[in-house]
Design a protein around this motif. Structure first.
Motif, PDB file in Angstrom:
ATOM      1  N   PRO A   1       0.809  -1.158   0.117  1.00 46.84           N
ATOM      2  CA  PRO A   1      -0.106   0.081  -0.079  1.00 46.84           C
ATOM      3  C   PRO A   1       0.828   1.373  -0.030  1.00 46.84           C
ATOM      4  O   PRO A   1       1.914   1.078   0.591  1.00 46.84           O
ATOM      5  N   GLU A   2       0.482   2.206  -0.605  1.00 43.93           N
ATOM      6  CA  GLU A   2       1.311   3.469  -0.879  1.00 43.93           C
ATOM      7  C   GLU A   2       1.465   4.097   0.473  1.00 43.93           C
ATOM      8  O   GLU A   2       0.566   4.314   1.402  1.00 43.93           O
ATOM      9  N   VAL A   3       2.657   4.459   0.607  1.00 40.92           N
ATOM     10  CA  VAL A   3       3.209   5.375   1.798  1.00 40.92           C
ATOM     11  C   VAL A   3       4.037   6.704   1.239  1.00 40.92           C
ATOM     12  O   VAL A   3       4.963   6.556   0.453  1.00 40.92           O
ATOM     13  N   ARG A   4       3.304   7.714   1.323  1.00 38.78           N
ATOM     14  CA  ARG A   4       3.775   8.997   1.028  1.00 38.78           C
ATOM     15  C   ARG A   4       4.516   9.488   2.445  1.00 38.78           C
ATOM     16  O   ARG A   4       3.532  10.044   3.043  1.00 38.78           O
ATOM     17  N   SER A   5       5.852   9.535   2.649  1.00 40.87           N
ATOM     18  CA  SER A   5       6.204   9.331   4.035  1.00 40.87           C
ATOM     19  C   SER A   5       5.755  10.900   4.628  1.00 40.87           C
ATOM     20  O   SER A   5       5.604  10.899   5.975  1.00 40.87           O
ATOM     21  N   GLN A   6       5.972  12.055   3.924  1.00 34.52           N
ATOM     22  CA  GLN A   6       5.620  13.350   4.598  1.00 34.52           C
ATOM     23  C   GLN A   6       4.221  13.383   5.159  1.00 34.52           C
ATOM     24  O   GLN A   6       4.366  13.899   6.193  1.00 34.52           O
ATOM     25  N   PHE A   7       3.324  13.015   4.188  1.00 39.16           N
ATOM     26  CA  PHE A   7       2.061  12.900   4.680  1.00 39.16           C
ATOM     27  C   PHE A   7       1.805  11.926   5.845  1.00 39.16           C
ATOM     28  O   PHE A   7       0.636  12.214   6.774  1.00 39.16           O
TER      29      PHE A   7
END
Length: 692
Positions: free
Chosen positions: A674-680
């Protein structure tokens, strides 16, 4: 798999790869349109600084007649200059293509960036009025002829090179009768002129094109049959050459050296590739462009860094939504911060957390009757700094305030000289650091007499500058602590600024230039020994740049011993991961996203008893050997856990993480998870902590 030609990637080429990652953000359709333009501005600004500093340094090696192979990762300096120029031409071409694509998408949103040929009749009056009221008074126009010396062009200023074909009675001679001129594009005026809205559409004309539209208004004294204007720009060597005159103060020497940048040697000449060949030949001849200068044919517009200030146009849908910085759980801004820090350490992680903790800490120190002394290092302050205001307030309240201010903070020298003079006027004691070393540490120490004769210490150690503006766009850790042994050693660092011949010993802090490199080498050696004993061994590192060959070699050694190494490096990385027999146990990623990743965090497994440090130092030779840097151990279990968890969030990024590899292709990391956009995800992590 065959070993790469070199064990290292050259740092200049790696830097260009980093800037290519910035350019990837411009091309990413998931990034809001206006933000994509701003990333284009960041890309261009980065490139300007690269030529001022890095290209200029390599050029100096060539001019000195040296090969430079030992310091350039095995490449000859002259070959590297050619390789850089080739790379930059490709990047510039790519950026022009991306800009064209963005402009087409803006049209779909009813936003039109027009040039002088697209001005409609009902827009002419507005443009002419704007020109005469705002632009013309600021214009500097130089007529180039035999009687006038060719002007010394300003570093990275943009100029229009104007070519007039003068009328002649002999039509055959007219094509040979040229008059050249230069117009400096005023930096005091917004680059983007927003025209009155029309039919629900927004039109913008770039200042350069507005001037082109008004060329006839400027050159009324000439009779010409043809007129054209093409952009040119030069970049000058920005290295400071410090005057050795002992009669001058350090401030005078730095001021003189900064002023000298205006007349330093050019290292890059960029021009509109559509410029007439006779104009280009004339300019290069007059400017003494050398063979070792980087001559780059570009597009119609230069100084694309101005896109960082592209107008909002009220289109919030085309920009990133603003995030509201969060409070730190359990750290109450309405109560005494000293009283809370006395009980435990707290971690501030901007921009996810509000920067008010740093500001309020100093404001409280300025007003607290029990505070007797404040010591702080300053590298880059905001233009209107609340930090500076708090320090001045403290001095006015009778506190002893000592500021170590770094006058050689590149491109902030003028601002720091101004602050230094202001601090001096307000009675603040100034220290200008250590001869031959920049002070890059981010530290503050407060002494408080809590009972008569008994001094307690409080302080903070950060990975980033004490700057409210950058705290909104840079990610950085700051540790607030009352740990007496750490703060006593912090006081030793301030002593070193004044008695640099005395080398202090430290049991807790890791301090450059004497101890940082060896301390981290020992920590890695410990992991190697654990791996050789068949035990679990790991190194997790997050930094801006990794260029020290000594540290790279030690990580290669760790990899061969079986130590699992995880690297998160935003910018330059001279290490080549994933190579069998050299670095197969090393994985390395770079995250480029909405915020600029800036922390330095070092985590060593230590057989389950994790050792962890925050630092101002990247693993670059300059940070390890030629600067004063401070690394601080993390002892508080809650802060340790928080740092581990935020590191892991960043490590799991599979949206904005790019992989370092032998291919050097900036491939996005795809994990199939699953997508992980680290800053968000990091912001969500801190929101959840508050709710938990």
């Amino acid at each position: 798999m065959a070993r790469p030609k070199n064990d290292y990637i050259n740092r200049e080429i790696s830097w260009l790869h980093f800037n290519d990652r910035v350019l990837q953000e411009c091309a990413d359709p998931k990034v809001p349109l206006i933000e994509r333009l701003r990333f284009l501005g960041i890309f261009s600004n980065n490139l300007d600084e690269f030529f001022k500093v890095r290209y200029a340094t390599v050029k100096r090696i060539v001019d000195a007649g040296k090969s430079g192979k030992s310091v350039l990762g095995g490449e000859k300096a002259k070959d590297l200059l050619e390789e850089i120029t080739t790379n930059v031409i490709q990047l510039q071409s790519k950026s022009s293509q991306i800009l064209g694509e963005i402009q087409e998408e803006l049209k779909e949103q009813g936003i039109y960036i027009i040039d002088e040929t697209q001005v409609e009749s009902d827009q002419e009056d507005f443009i002419l009025e704007y020109f005469y009221e705002k632009v013309n008074p600021e214009l500097i126009t130089i007529i180039l002829n035999k009687d006038v010396d060719f002007p010394r062009l300003k570093d990275t200023a943009a100029y229009l090179a104007v070519r007039l074909v003068l009328k002649s009675k002999d039509k055959k001679e007219e094509s040979k009768n040229f008059q050249y001129a230069l117009i400096e594009i005023p930096s005091s005026i917004d680059r983007f002129v927003v025209l009155p809205e029309k039919d629900g559409k927004q039109h913008i004309i770039i200042l350069d094109d507005l001037i082109r539209f008004c060329l006839g208004e400027i050159f009324t004294m000439f009779e010409y049959s043809e007129i054209s204007a093409h952009m040119i720009k030069i970049t000058r060597d920005a290295e400071l050459d410090i005057d050795e005159d002992l009669s001058k103060s350090f401030i005078e020497k730095i001021s003189s050296s900064v002023a000298h940048r205006k007349i330093s040697n050019p290292v890059r000449f960029v021009y509109d590739k559509r410029i007439k060949i006779d104009t280009l030949r004339f300019l290069k001849d007059k400017m003494d462009i050398e063979e070792t200068d980087s001559v780059i044919p570009g597009g119609r517009y230069h100084n694309r860094r101005d896109y960082m200030g592209f107008p909002h146009l009220g289109r919030t849908d085309l920009q990133y939504g603003k995030i509201e910085p969060l409070p730190i759980k359990g750290f109450d801004l309405k109560k005494s911060l000293f009283a809370q820090v006395a009980k435990r350490d707290y971690l501030q992680y901007v921009p996810y957390h509000t920067y008010a903790y740093t500001v309020n800490f100093l404001k409280e120190a300025a007003l607290d009757p029990k505070v007797t002394e404040i010591k702080i290092t300053v590298y880059r302050l905001a233009k209107n700094s609340q930090i500076a205001a708090a320090l001045i307030n403290a001095a006015k309240n009778g506190k002893k305030v000592t500021v170590q201010i770094e006058l050689q903070a590149r491109f902030d020298e003028r601002a720091n000289i101004k602050y230094a003079n202001q601090f001096k006027e307000e009675g603040i004691r100034l220290i200008f650091g250590v001869p031959g070393l920049k002070v890059h540490s981010k530290i503050c120490l407060v002494e408080r007499e809590e009972t008569p004769g008994q001094i307690s210490r409080y302080g903070f150690i950060s990975t980033g500058n004490f700057n409210e503006k950058t705290a909104r766009i840079y990610t950085d850790y700051t540790l607030f602590t009352a740990h007496e042994e750490i703060l006593r050693e912090l006081d030793k660092v301030f002593d070193f600024f004044e008695t640099s011949y005395k080398i202090n010993k430290y049991r807790h802090l890791i301090v450059s230039p004497h101890y940082t490199k060896n301390a981290f080498l020992r920590l890695i050696d410990n992991e190697i020994a654990l791996a050789q004993e068949g035990k679990e061994a790991s190194v997790k590192l997050k930094m801006n740049s990794l260029t020290s060959y000594k540290m790279v070699d030690k990580l290669y050694e760790a990899s061969r011993a079986g130590v699992k190494v995880q690297l998160i490096v935003r910018g330059i990385c001279c290490l080549v991961p994933g190579v069998k027999g050299m670095s197969e146990n090393i994985e390395a990623i770079s995250v480029v996203d909405k915020f600029l990743e800036h922390p330095r965090l070092f985590i060593f497994g230590n057989g389950g008893d994790t050792r962890m440090y925050l630092s101002s130092a990247d693993w670059m030779t300059r940070n390890l050997d030629n600067r004063v840097e401070v690394g601080c151990p993390i002892y508080d279990p809650e802060v340790q856990q928080e740092l581990l968890e935020t590191f892991e969030i960043c490590w799991r990024d599979n949206v904005k993480a790019r992989i370092f590899s032998e291919k050097h292709d900036n491939a996005y990391r795809k994990t199939g998870k699953p997508e992980v956009r680290s800053q968000f995800a990091t912001y969500a992590y801190y929101q959840n902590k508050l709710e938990g």
